[in-house]
Structures are given as C-alpha cells and as structure tokens.
Design an enzyme around this catalytic site. Sequence first.
Site, PDB file in Angstrom:
ATOM      1  N   ASP A  96       0.584 -63.216   6.745  1.00 49.40           N
ATOM      2  CA  ASP A  96      -0.757 -62.110   6.384  1.00 49.40           C
ATOM      3  C   ASP A  96      -1.431 -63.048   5.229  1.00 49.40           C
ATOM      4  O   ASP A  96      -2.398 -62.861   4.761  1.00 49.40           O
ATOM      5  CB  ASP A  96      -0.469 -60.980   5.711  1.00 49.40           C
ATOM      6  CG  ASP A  96      -0.905 -59.827   6.847  1.00 49.40           C
ATOM      7  OD1 ASP A  96      -1.647 -60.025   7.693  1.00 49.40           O
ATOM      8  OD2 ASP A  96      -0.363 -58.636   6.818  1.00 49.40           O
ATOM      9  N   GLN A 103       2.944 -54.028   8.351  1.00 48.94           N
ATOM     10  CA  GLN A 103       1.730 -53.216   9.025  1.00 48.94           C
ATOM     11  C   GLN A 103       1.274 -52.220   7.820  1.00 48.94           C
ATOM     12  O   GLN A 103       1.868 -51.307   7.555  1.00 48.94           O
ATOM     13  CB  GLN A 103       1.732 -52.710  10.358  1.00 48.94           C
ATOM     14  CG  GLN A 103       0.622 -52.147  10.789  1.00 48.94           C
ATOM     15  CD  GLN A 103      -0.686 -53.156  11.317  1.00 48.94           C
ATOM     16  OE1 GLN A 103      -0.120 -53.910  11.963  1.00 48.94           O
ATOM     17  NE2 GLN A 103      -1.762 -52.905  10.678  1.00 48.94           N
ATOM     18  N   LYS A 131      -1.101 -57.016  18.672  1.00 49.79           N
ATOM     19  CA  LYS A 131      -0.397 -58.292  18.394  1.00 49.79           C
ATOM     20  C   LYS A 131       0.725 -58.950  19.098  1.00 49.79           C
ATOM     21  O   LYS A 131       0.880 -60.002  19.539  1.00 49.79           O
ATOM     22  CB  LYS A 131      -0.067 -58.205  16.817  1.00 49.79           C
ATOM     23  CG  LYS A 131      -1.021 -58.088  15.859  1.00 49.79           C
ATOM     24  CD  LYS A 131      -0.747 -57.568  14.483  1.00 49.79           C
ATOM     25  CE  LYS A 131      -1.847 -57.145  13.642  1.00 49.79           C
ATOM     26  NZ  LYS A 131      -1.490 -56.344  12.423  1.00 49.79           N
TER      27      LYS A 131
END
Length: 286
Positions: free
Chosen positions: A123, A98, A54
């Site tokens: 997200d 994460q 990422k």
Amino acid sequence: MSARILSGKEFALQIKEEVRRDAGALLEKTGVVPGLTVVLVGEDAASQVYVNNKHKACLELGIRSDIVRLPETASKEELLTVIAGLNQDRAVHGILVQLPLPKALRTVEQEVLLAIDPAKDVDGFHPLNAGRLAVGDEHLVPCTPAGCVKMLEMAGLEIKGKHAVVIGRSNIVGKPMAQLLLARDATVTICHSRTKDLAAMARQADILVAAVGKAHFVTADMVKEGAVVIDVGINRLPNGKLAGDVDFEQVQHVAGAITPVPGGVGLLTIAMLLANTVKAAQLAVR
Ligand code: NDP
C-alpha cells in the site's frame, strides 16, 4: 469543447498486461510466484467488495492471493500476531490490511500499519516508504497517486513544467500525489480545507487533482480551459450511485482531459497494487 475522457479501464488493462509479463518473467527466472495477502477485519460491505476484486485480479495475472479474515471483535494483539506471521512468511511478498478497520481498532490503525514489514508494504503507507518517496526514492508508492501519474504518462500528457494543483493533503492520496508530480518537474500547489480562495487556485491549474471526498466539489468555474482534471473522489450519493469530487457533466466541457467516476482512477488503484506486489517480490529475490 469536449474533453478527452481518460478511461481507467483502458490504462488499467495496459498496466495489468505489464504485471502479467513481469510476474511470468519472475516465475521463469526464479521459480517464485508473487504473493499478496489481504487481512480483512470485520464485515464492512464495501471492504468485502474491494477485497474480492483484488483477489480476482491477482488470480487473473499469476499472483498468489490469500485473504485472512478476522472477526469484527478481533483484538489489536490478534491482528498484530497475524501481521507478524505474514512478515515471516517467505511466500508472502505483499501485505495489505484493508481499511477502514472496525471502530474498536481505529485508534491503533497507525500502529497496525507500522507493524507491516516495509518491504511487504504494497500500500506504500508505512512511514519508511513515505519517507523514501519524500526524498525521491519511489520504492513502494501508494497505489492511487502512483496510478494517476502512470496514467498521465501513458496518455502522453506532459507533467514537466506544468502547474499542478492538488486538492487534498491526506497521507494516502494528496501528499504522495504532490510528491510524484514534483519529482516529474511540475510546479505543485497543495490545497486543503483551510486554503483561501480555493477556486482561484484551482483555476491556475494545468493539471487539477481532486482528492477531497465531497461529491461534485469541483465545478466548471474552478477549471481552466483545457486543463487535465483527475478525479480521485469516490462518493456514494443518496440515490446509491457513485460520484466523484468533480462535477463531470459540466467540467467535461471546459477541461482538455478528464477521468470519469466510476471507470477512472479506482481501476488504476487495483492495477498498481498488483504492480507493487510484483515489485516487492522482485526485490525480495534479488
Ligand atoms: P481524506 O478525508 O483523508 O482527505 C481529504 C482532503 O480533502 C483533506 O486534506 C481535506 O483538508 C481536504 N478537504 C476536505 N474538505 C475540503 C474543502 N471544503 N476544501 C478544500 N479541501 C478540503 O480523504 P482521502 O485523501 O483518503 O480520499 C479523498 C477521496 O478520494 C475520497 O473520496 C476517497 O474515497 C477517494 N479515494 C479514492 C481512491 C481510489 O482508488 N480512487 C483511493 C483512496 C481514496 P484538511 O486536510 O484541511 O482536512
């Protein structure tokens, strides 16, 4: 018959080009550089790889990228303090914690996700954003299903009026996938571990989405001739190789189009995360 292979690489490149263009336009217009901060707790090997991927992708496209690393032993309070700081930081437009969190923090995962400012929830997991999606407001949408739908659209594969069968009802893939397809006028069936005669359900699908988490779960006899098959699953085989939820070797001879694993949906997920970060930045400066 051999299916059209829907290459995640090809579609991810197109999405990334759009992201680069949008990030550049935002900078030119407002002087703002979109910023993503990933919070990584502990040393999980797969998470380290995802986070580094990422980070690299952000830098390629003109997005500022930071990683906050916390030790495996970090407490809930320490993690919430970091998130509160990022919520206040005007240079941060997207926050991603994460997952999975280390075992000691698993029970507070929901509390941690709730602590993220919904405007920075790239997200799309915050209940506010999930609720928005449920009422048809596609604000910050979970990256994997958003990527799948965008790929169908870019590939020119019709959704409207089709029967879509989604196997899996998780909050991060199955449910939002079903909602996105419904919003595009598909007739949607959601299957799960308690579904009776799942194979018969799957065989009715014009668009079949597998988000189960079981290698080679969808076999050729479960697929209608010519169906579009989207394989979301990422499973590690005993030999170390990655496999999807679909038996690609067999199903490719029945399906009309199919995504491979690796090289399919996973690449779209990262691309959509970057797209969400730029979108969050655009909304923040409005
Ligand atoms: P979850 O484990 O949260 O959900 C799995 C779903 O599959 C559940 O709804 C479960 O049903 C259903 N299921 C399990 N076993 C069966 C069965 N035998 N028959 C029918 N349904 C079944 O997984 P996620 O949604 O988070 O992820 C699914 C897969 O996608 C995983 O392989 C994951 O690694 C991958 N993934 C890939 C991403 C990418 O970027 N490509 C991103 C996110 C996930 P029930 O609800 O009844 O338990």
